[in-house]
Design an enzyme around this catalytic site. Structure first.
Site, PDB file in Angstrom:
ATOM      1  N   LYS A   1      -1.969   1.232   2.469  1.00 42.25           N
ATOM      2  CA  LYS A   1      -1.603   2.106   1.353  1.00 42.25           C
ATOM      3  C   LYS A   1      -2.646   1.886   0.271  1.00 42.25           C
ATOM      4  O   LYS A   1      -2.349   1.491  -0.856  1.00 42.25           O
ATOM      5  CB  LYS A   1      -0.177   1.754   0.893  1.00 42.25           C
ATOM      6  CG  LYS A   1       0.400   2.673  -0.145  1.00 42.25           C
ATOM      7  CD  LYS A   1       0.729   4.060   0.372  1.00 42.25           C
ATOM      8  CE  LYS A   1       1.248   4.945  -0.754  1.00 42.25           C
ATOM      9  NZ  LYS A   1       1.321   6.367  -0.373  1.00 42.25           N
TER      10      LYS A   1
ATOM     11  N   ASP B   1       2.358   6.269   4.756  1.00 44.27           N
ATOM     12  CA  ASP B   1       3.290   7.408   4.718  1.00 44.27           C
ATOM     13  C   ASP B   1       2.840   8.492   5.685  1.00 44.27           C
ATOM     14  O   ASP B   1       3.642   9.097   6.398  1.00 44.27           O
ATOM     15  CB  ASP B   1       3.458   7.939   3.286  1.00 44.27           C
ATOM     16  CG  ASP B   1       2.164   7.929   2.473  1.00 44.27           C
ATOM     17  OD1 ASP B   1       1.136   7.460   2.992  1.00 44.27           O
ATOM     18  OD2 ASP B   1       2.192   8.399   1.325  1.00 44.27           O
TER      19      ASP B   1
ATOM     20  N   ASP C   1      10.230   0.093  14.142  1.00 43.12           N
ATOM     21  CA  ASP C   1      11.552   0.659  14.440  1.00 43.12           C
ATOM     22  C   ASP C   1      11.456   2.163  14.657  1.00 43.12           C
ATOM     23  O   ASP C   1      12.105   2.720  15.543  1.00 43.12           O
ATOM     24  CB  ASP C   1      12.535   0.359  13.300  1.00 43.12           C
ATOM     25  CG  ASP C   1      13.341  -0.897  13.579  1.00 43.12           C
ATOM     26  OD1 ASP C   1      12.787  -1.806  14.236  1.00 43.12           O
ATOM     27  OD2 ASP C   1      14.505  -0.974  13.151  1.00 43.12           O
TER      28      ASP C   1
ATOM     29  N   ASP D   1       7.237  -3.600  10.071  1.00 44.37           N
ATOM     30  CA  ASP D   1       8.662  -3.708  10.342  1.00 44.37           C
ATOM     31  C   ASP D   1       9.268  -2.303  10.431  1.00 44.37           C
ATOM     32  O   ASP D   1      10.031  -1.976  11.347  1.00 44.37           O
ATOM     33  CB  ASP D   1       9.307  -4.512   9.194  1.00 44.37           C
ATOM     34  CG  ASP D   1      10.701  -4.983   9.530  1.00 44.37           C
ATOM     35  OD1 ASP D   1      11.139  -4.786  10.676  1.00 44.37           O
ATOM     36  OD2 ASP D   1      11.367  -5.541   8.638  1.00 44.37           O
TER      37      ASP D   1
ATOM     38  N   TYR E   1       6.808 -10.111   2.766  1.00 49.37           N
ATOM     39  CA  TYR E   1       7.944 -10.957   3.137  1.00 49.37           C
ATOM     40  C   TYR E   1       7.723 -12.440   2.835  1.00 49.37           C
ATOM     41  O   TYR E   1       8.644 -13.230   2.910  1.00 49.37           O
ATOM     42  CB  TYR E   1       8.266 -10.790   4.633  1.00 49.37           C
ATOM     43  CG  TYR E   1       8.863  -9.445   4.985  1.00 49.37           C
ATOM     44  CD1 TYR E   1       9.151  -8.507   4.001  1.00 49.37           C
ATOM     45  CD2 TYR E   1       9.150  -9.113   6.291  1.00 49.37           C
ATOM     46  CE1 TYR E   1       9.694  -7.281   4.310  1.00 49.37           C
ATOM     47  CE2 TYR E   1       9.695  -7.878   6.615  1.00 49.37           C
ATOM     48  CZ  TYR E   1       9.961  -6.959   5.613  1.00 49.37           C
ATOM     49  OH  TYR E   1      10.499  -5.741   5.933  1.00 49.37           O
TER      50      TYR E   1
END
Ligand code: NAD
Length: 359
Positions: free
Chosen positions: A191, A223, A251, A247, A141
């Site tokens: 990752k 993942d 959620d 992020d 970001y």
């Protein structure tokens, strides 16, 4: 103790829920003999309307001069025009950046009495009590270049994921420190089979783990982590991860506890000063109607007491009061179930404040 708590209610239900959190903080101060002051500042849409900017300099100065910041939520349809030069969320991003708040903590705890509010089966979610630590000021970001341009094949765009070892080290250390007072387990999420930044992340996380031998640090690919959070959520203790991964995973994890109205957050930096806010937005259609659930903000105030003011007994008292209120069967609309008593925002605040007791 004396403390200054900046209150930035923001927009929509942010105003309703911060009022209840302040009510609870006032009761804590009375019960434990503290002097807290609550100067208020503008942020978000209301700040745009009054000053033309989402975070006026006076609000930033107020936050810098305070021991901790309690924020409601920002945004609403009035300020949603995508072509607008100033947007409410800019106030939040500016605040995090200006105060150097690099670690975002989101605890997800499922109260037994709310087990039916989760979309997952009770036997899967029972006992969920985890905390996600999301790196907040680096990663995808914030990396440069981040831009759109016209290339030989038409429109192109690029974003960059970048990390320094210092950025990784400090946030993984926050996770280890949190785990020390919990179940002593950290899951570092990356990752590394694809991304260079993730290989650096895993290398540095392993080094931090070696310096914290009392903490078990495991590594999971992002993942796989997304899958395991749904498959065996109760086994997680502290998770730590890159900004974008965090992020998305926060959620996902928030759904384990049923309602957005239950989940608090803290954003911390190098010093004690932190920013505390519910994870939900400004829910404009419920604003000012005395229906929003204030528990996420009240639990954010408990985190404020614990992390910025070092008042753990007081934080425990707030969390216990929330638990007792729920056990006594009181619910706002979003967590209501048959056989419970529906109450409004203010009544929920009153009920929780009335259950604050010195242990
Ligand atoms: P939202 O979180 O405001 O609402 C999502 C759903 O959850 C709605 O059905 C809402 O009624 C419900 N809900 C949320 N909080 C609740 C509470 N405390 N009690 C009961 N029900 C609750 O998300 P949205 O509708 O996508 O966004 C509304 C506005 O909030 C937008 O302008 C958005 O940009 C903004 N937003 C702000 C933040 C923030 O300030 N941190 C975060 C997310 C969204």
């Amino acid at each position: 103790m004396q403390a200054t708590i900046a209150v930035l209610p923001g927009d929509g239900i942010g105003v309703d829920v911060t009022a209840e959190a302040v009510k609870v903080l006032k009761t804590v101060a009375e019960t434990y003999g503290h002097q807290f002051s609550y100067p208020s500042g503008l942020v978000g849409g209301v700040a745009i309307d009054e000053t033309g900017t989402a975070l006026p300099p006076e609000s930033l100065d107020l936050c810098r001069a305070s021991d901790a910041i309690l924020l409601g939520a920002v945004g609403g349809p009035k300020w949603d025009d995508p072509r607008a030069a100033v947007r409410p969320e800019q106030g939040l991003l500016a605040l995090r950046k200006e105060l150097g708040l690099y670690a975002n903590l989101r605890p997800v705890k499922l109260y037994d009495c709310l087990i039916d509010a989760s979309t997952l089966k009770p036997e899967i979610v029972r006992g969920v009590d985890l905390i996600v630590v999301r790196e907040l000021t680096g990663g995808l970001y914030f990396g440069q270049p981040s831009k759109r341009f016209d290339g030989p094949n038409g429109r192109e765009a690029v974003d960059t994921m970048a990390y320094s070892e210092r950025e990784v080290e400090r946030v993984v250390q926050v996770a280890c420190d949190l785990a020390r007072n919990r179940r002593k387990k950290v899951t570092s999420v990356d990752k590394q089979n694809v991304l260079s930044t993730s290989r650096l992340w895993r290398e540095v996380a392993t080094e931090v783990a070696q310096r914290n031998p009392d903490i078990t640090v495991e590594h999971l690919l992002v993942d796989n982590c997304a899958m395991q959070l749904i498959k065996r959520p109760a086994e997680f203790d502290v998770l730590v991860t890159e900004n974008t991964f965090g992020d998305i995973l926060t959620d996902e994890a928030s759904m384990l506890a049923g309602s957005m109205g239950m989940l608090p957050s803290a954003s911390l930096g190098a010093g004690k000063r932190g920013l505390y806010e519910p994870i939900h937005g400004s829910a404009p259609r419920h604003a000012g109607k005395n229906v929003a659930n204030p528990i996420a903000t009240i639990l954010s105030a408990a985190m404020l007491l614990r992390y910025s003011l070092g008042l753990s007994a007081e934080a425990d008292a707030v969390e216990a009061a929330v638990q007792r209120t729920l056990d006594d069967g009181y619910r706002t609309y979003d967590i209501q179930s048959p056989g419970t008593t529906l109450v409004g925002t203010r009544e929920m605040g009153d009920l929780i404040a009335a259950r604050i007791a010195r242990s």
